[in-house]
Design a protein around this motif. Structure first.
Motif, PDB file in Angstrom:
ATOM      1  N   ASP A 178      -6.595  11.543  -0.179  1.00  0.00           N
ATOM      2  CA  ASP A 178      -7.271  11.613   1.120  1.00  0.00           C
ATOM      3  C   ASP A 178      -6.300  11.705   2.293  1.00  0.00           C
ATOM      4  O   ASP A 178      -6.680  12.062   3.398  1.00  0.00           O
ATOM      5  N   GLN A 179      -5.039  11.331   2.049  1.00  0.00           N
ATOM      6  CA  GLN A 179      -4.039  11.381   3.121  1.00  0.00           C
ATOM      7  C   GLN A 179      -3.227  12.653   3.090  1.00  0.00           C
ATOM      8  O   GLN A 179      -2.302  12.823   3.879  1.00  0.00           O
TER       9      GLN A 179
ATOM     10  N   GLY B 165      -3.356   3.483   4.617  1.00  0.00           N
ATOM     11  CA  GLY B 165      -4.597   2.739   4.783  1.00  0.00           C
ATOM     12  C   GLY B 165      -5.859   3.559   4.867  1.00  0.00           C
ATOM     13  O   GLY B 165      -6.869   3.085   5.345  1.00  0.00           O
ATOM     14  N   ARG B 166      -5.842   4.795   4.424  1.00  0.00           N
ATOM     15  CA  ARG B 166      -7.064   5.592   4.448  1.00  0.00           C
ATOM     16  C   ARG B 166      -7.644   5.789   3.043  1.00  0.00           C
ATOM     17  O   ARG B 166      -8.522   6.583   2.834  1.00  0.00           O
ATOM     18  N   VAL B 167      -7.103   5.039   2.109  1.00  0.00           N
ATOM     19  CA  VAL B 167      -7.534   5.199   0.725  1.00  0.00           C
ATOM     20  C   VAL B 167      -8.765   4.321   0.468  1.00  0.00           C
ATOM     21  O   VAL B 167      -8.782   3.163   0.864  1.00  0.00           O
ATOM     22  N   PRO B 168      -9.804   4.901  -0.168  1.00  0.00           N
ATOM     23  CA  PRO B 168     -10.991   4.069  -0.427  1.00  0.00           C
ATOM     24  C   PRO B 168     -10.732   3.040  -1.520  1.00  0.00           C
ATOM     25  O   PRO B 168     -10.355   3.380  -2.637  1.00  0.00           O
ATOM     26  N   THR B 169     -10.889   1.765  -1.169  1.00  0.00           N
ATOM     27  CA  THR B 169     -10.735   0.694  -2.158  1.00  0.00           C
ATOM     28  C   THR B 169     -11.951  -0.229  -2.061  1.00  0.00           C
ATOM     29  O   THR B 169     -12.668  -0.197  -1.068  1.00  0.00           O
TER      30      THR B 169
ATOM     31  N   ASP C 231       0.811  -1.211   0.000  1.00  0.00           N
ATOM     32  CA  ASP C 231       0.000   0.000   0.000  1.00  0.00           C
ATOM     33  C   ASP C 231       0.855   1.276   0.000  1.00  0.00           C
ATOM     34  O   ASP C 231       0.399   2.312   0.457  1.00  0.00           O
TER      35      ASP C 231
ATOM     36  N   VAL D   8      -2.317   5.392  -8.929  1.00  0.00           N
ATOM     37  CA  VAL D   8      -2.771   4.949  -7.618  1.00  0.00           C
ATOM     38  C   VAL D   8      -1.714   4.039  -6.982  1.00  0.00           C
ATOM     39  O   VAL D   8      -0.820   3.537  -7.669  1.00  0.00           O
ATOM     40  N   TRP D   9      -1.829   3.840  -5.670  1.00  0.00           N
ATOM     41  CA  TRP D   9      -0.765   3.089  -4.983  1.00  0.00           C
ATOM     42  C   TRP D   9      -1.274   2.203  -3.854  1.00  0.00           C
ATOM     43  O   TRP D   9      -0.502   1.491  -3.242  1.00  0.00           O
ATOM     44  N   ALA D  10      -2.568   2.234  -3.584  1.00  0.00           N
ATOM     45  CA  ALA D  10      -3.066   1.423  -2.469  1.00  0.00           C
ATOM     46  C   ALA D  10      -3.144  -0.050  -2.871  1.00  0.00           C
ATOM     47  O   ALA D  10      -3.076  -0.400  -4.045  1.00  0.00           O
ATOM     48  N   GLY D  11      -3.260  -0.910  -1.866  1.00  0.00           N
ATOM     49  CA  GLY D  11      -3.333  -2.337  -2.145  1.00  0.00           C
ATOM     50  C   GLY D  11      -4.411  -2.974  -1.296  1.00  0.00           C
ATOM     51  O   GLY D  11      -4.489  -4.157  -1.146  1.00  0.00           O
TER      52      GLY D  11
ATOM     53  N   ILE E  33     -10.392   2.549  -9.772  1.00  0.00           N
ATOM     54  CA  ILE E  33      -9.192   2.523 -10.616  1.00  0.00           C
ATOM     55  C   ILE E  33      -8.351   1.313 -10.232  1.00  0.00           C
ATOM     56  O   ILE E  33      -8.221   0.970  -9.066  1.00  0.00           O
ATOM     57  N   GLY E  34      -7.764   0.692 -11.243  1.00  0.00           N
ATOM     58  CA  GLY E  34      -6.808  -0.383 -10.987  1.00  0.00           C
ATOM     59  C   GLY E  34      -5.663  -0.305 -11.973  1.00  0.00           C
ATOM     60  O   GLY E  34      -5.860   0.062 -13.146  1.00  0.00           O
ATOM     61  N   GLN E  35      -4.463  -0.599 -11.493  1.00  0.00           N
ATOM     62  CA  GLN E  35      -3.290  -0.610 -12.363  1.00  0.00           C
ATOM     63  C   GLN E  35      -2.553  -1.923 -12.194  1.00  0.00           C
ATOM     64  O   GLN E  35      -2.500  -2.478 -11.097  1.00  0.00           O
TER      65      GLN E  35
ATOM     66  N   MET F 123      -9.092  12.150 -15.730  1.00  0.00           N
ATOM     67  CA  MET F 123      -9.624  10.909 -15.156  1.00  0.00           C
ATOM     68  C   MET F 123      -9.559  11.012 -13.629  1.00  0.00           C
ATOM     69  O   MET F 123      -8.685  11.703 -13.103  1.00  0.00           O
ATOM     70  N   PRO F 124     -10.470  10.381 -12.878  1.00  0.00           N
ATOM     71  CA  PRO F 124     -11.440   9.391 -13.349  1.00  0.00           C
ATOM     72  C   PRO F 124     -12.772   9.967 -13.813  1.00  0.00           C
ATOM     73  O   PRO F 124     -13.633   9.216 -14.266  1.00  0.00           O
TER      74      PRO F 124
ATOM     75  N   ALA G  90      -2.079  -2.055  -8.055  1.00  0.00           N
ATOM     76  CA  ALA G  90      -2.449  -0.916  -7.217  1.00  0.00           C
ATOM     77  C   ALA G  90      -3.896  -0.567  -7.505  1.00  0.00           C
ATOM     78  O   ALA G  90      -4.352  -0.673  -8.653  1.00  0.00           O
ATOM     79  N   ILE G  91      -4.611  -0.173  -6.461  1.00  0.00           N
ATOM     80  CA  ILE G  91      -6.033   0.140  -6.627  1.00  0.00           C
ATOM     81  C   ILE G  91      -6.410   1.381  -5.828  1.00  0.00           C
ATOM     82  O   ILE G  91      -5.759   1.723  -4.837  1.00  0.00           O
ATOM     83  N   GLU G  92      -7.438   2.050  -6.260  1.00  0.00           N
ATOM     84  CA  GLU G  92      -8.095   3.113  -5.492  1.00  0.00           C
ATOM     85  C   GLU G  92      -9.428   3.375  -6.162  1.00  0.00           C
ATOM     86  O   GLU G  92      -9.487   3.491  -7.396  1.00  0.00           O
TER      87      GLU G  92
ATOM     88  N   GLU H   5     -10.475   2.048 -15.304  1.00  0.00           N
ATOM     89  CA  GLU H   5     -11.282   2.936 -14.443  1.00  0.00           C
ATOM     90  C   GLU H   5     -12.738   2.553 -14.671  1.00  0.00           C
ATOM     91  O   GLU H   5     -13.258   2.724 -15.781  1.00  0.00           O
TER      92      GLU H   5
END
Ligand SMILES: [Zn+2]
Lengths: 391, 91
Positions: free
Chosen positions: B47-48, A200-204, A130, B88-91, A158-160, B12-13, A153-155, A240
């Motif tokens: 958001d961070q 860890g505050r990212v909306p997924t 993350d 994006v970078w979250a997992g 969106i996905g990569q 985007m998005p 990676a996701i948010e 997206e």
């Protein structure tokens, strides 16, 4: 009339064997490392278990929280009540899905707690972390061991997904100024707990997680099968969901002078474990490899003393610079010191050192690591082969 | 004076299209910074509170404009649609 009853032997891959390209032996022998057992990691691990991948290695230092449950198919409410590690619980649940999968877990940080030897044993590394700093280290360590790694990676929706390997594309080469800013901000955080506060505050959602994880596993499966020309090394997936955007972007060329691009030609096995003392390490270098005056180059600084800046009190320690808040390396008294100023440190050790009584692991060297040794006329790399979990 | 071209930037998005005139010697960073500062409501921070990293990708070519290239180097043409993609970078 006699009735003949035929029994069918259980065969997990019975269905997969109908795929023309499926190779059961390669799949059963495959070793896949999954770094990060969050939303993406859960989906990746579930897929790999269903695919009957022989050996999985799960890396995550985090424990399960209630907020993870809505996106993590392997976790249950009781797991967060018991404050359990993500990697351990994921391993347990995968065994319920497919008991044939062999699983090794590390409840630690990829950068500091995963030895190079373990990475070099993998067929592919799947990244489900993350943050960008962890991705940078996955890139560096994978390139060092000439391994491909599959990023996800996701948010939001969106996905990569990208596949990185030297001579194809490099994560570090492609980092923008803004991305370096966020990496440097994370490096600035003193310890893991602090890092977690900003993460860890990212909306997924489990939607983008399962879509991207499926693509990651598909690429990993091609790598395991040696289907190199089919692997998406040269194009990257970007989707997206709200605008129905599905892009396959061309990968960017690698640049020169990138820190990630170094890989040693040869790594020699050394009959030493990270649990052995430095004294034995140097003895074996001498007895097995006839190396007389080696210098062990550490990847980190080893702190020998520090000052409590509030009281000016001097404390003797023996801890890697990344472990000054880690109970594995220092006492609770040291952890409690708010502002620490490192006074003495070393980043290389010789057979004349006063530290020979200490174990390699106590100075921050992870199990099955590959160590850099400088001799009089060359640089050589040695693997702590006694830690090999697959031998 | 540097020649300008008229292109459409698709943010985007949200997939909102913005028609812009840009100098051909502009780099992706120049374009992205100008768009973020133009009061168009494009988010700068996640958001961070971390800056969002965007990449510019001409839709037809499907290849990111390298950071050290100009629009001219990347052969961006009049009326092209250029996607501005948040990384994006979250997992
Ligand atoms: Zn590179």
């Amino acid at each position: 009339m006699a009735i003949q009853i035929q029994t069918h032997a259980k065969d997990w891959e019975e269905n997969y064997k109908r795929l023309s390209w499926w190779d059961s032996e390669s799949v059963r022998k495959a070793k896949v490392m999954v770094v990060g057992a969050g939303a993406l990691g859960n989906e990746v691990l579930k897929n790999l278990a269903l695919l009957n991948i022989g050996h999985l290695c799960i890396i995550d230092f985090d424990r399960i929280e209630y907020s993870n449950l809505s996106r993590s198919v392997l976790f249950r409410e009781k797991d967060c009540e018991q404050n359990l590690y993500k990697s351990k619980v994921a391993a347990e649940r995968i065994k319920e899905i497919n008991p044939m999968v062999n699983i090794h877990t590390i409840e630690g940080d990829f950068q500091f707690d995963v030895g190079h030897g373990l990475i070099s044993a993998m067929d592919v590394i799947i990244c489900c972390v993350d943050n960008r700093l962890a991705r940078l280290h996955i890139n560096r360590k994978s390139f060092f061991n000439k391994k491909a790694w599959v990023n996800g990676a996701i948010e939001n929706l969106i996905g990569q997904m990208e596949v990185y390997k030297d001579a194809h594309q490099c994560y570090e080469c492609n980092l923008s100024e803004t991305e370096w800013q966020s990496i440097n901000a994370r490096i600035g955080c003193a310890d893991i707990a602090q890092k977690n506060i900003i993460a860890g505050r990212v909306p997924t959602t489990p939607l983008s997680a399962s879509i991207i994880a499926a693509f990651q596993c598909q690429e990993a499966l091609k790598i395991i099968h040696g289907l190199e020309s089919n692997v998406m090394y040269d194009s990257n997936l970007y989707i997206e969901g709200m605008s129905n955007t599905f892009l396959q972007l061309q990968a960017s060329a690698q640049k020169e002078n990138c820190y990630s691009h170094y890989a040693p030609e040869t790594v020699h096995p050394l009959s030493v474990s990270s649990k052995d003392k430095l004294e034995k390490f140097f003895q074996v270098l001498k007895s097995d490899w006839n190396i007389d005056r080696p210098i062990l180059k550490l990847n980190h600084n080893l702190c020998l003393s520090l000052v409590n800046k509030d009281t000016d009190e001097l404390h003797q320690v023996l801890a890697p610079d990344f472990g000054l808040n880690d109970p594995r390396y220092v006492s609770e008294q040291i952890i409690q010191i708010e502002t620490k100023l490192v006074k003495d440190m070393v980043h290389e050790i010789t057979p004349e050192s006063e530290l020979l009584e200490y174990r390699l692991e106590s100075i921050g060297i992870p199990a099955w690591d590959i160590l850099k040794i400088i001799t009089e006329d060359e640089i050589r790399y040695f693997e702590l082969a006694e830690d090999n979990i697959y031998s | 004076m540097t020649k300008e071209i008229n292109i459409i930037i698709r943010i985007m998005p949200t997939a909102d299209d913005i028609e812009v005139s840009l100098p051909l010697d502009a780099t992706p960073k120049d374009v992205i910074d100008a768009l973020l500062d133009a009061g168009l409501g494009i988010p700068k921070l996640d958001d961070q509170g971390n800056p969002i990293s965007y990449k510019l990708v001409p839709k037809e070519k499907g290849q990111e404009i390298p950071q050290d290239n100009t629009l001219m180097d990347a052969e961006v043409q009049e009326s092209d649609v250029v996607l501005m993609l948040p990384m994006v970078w979250a997992g």
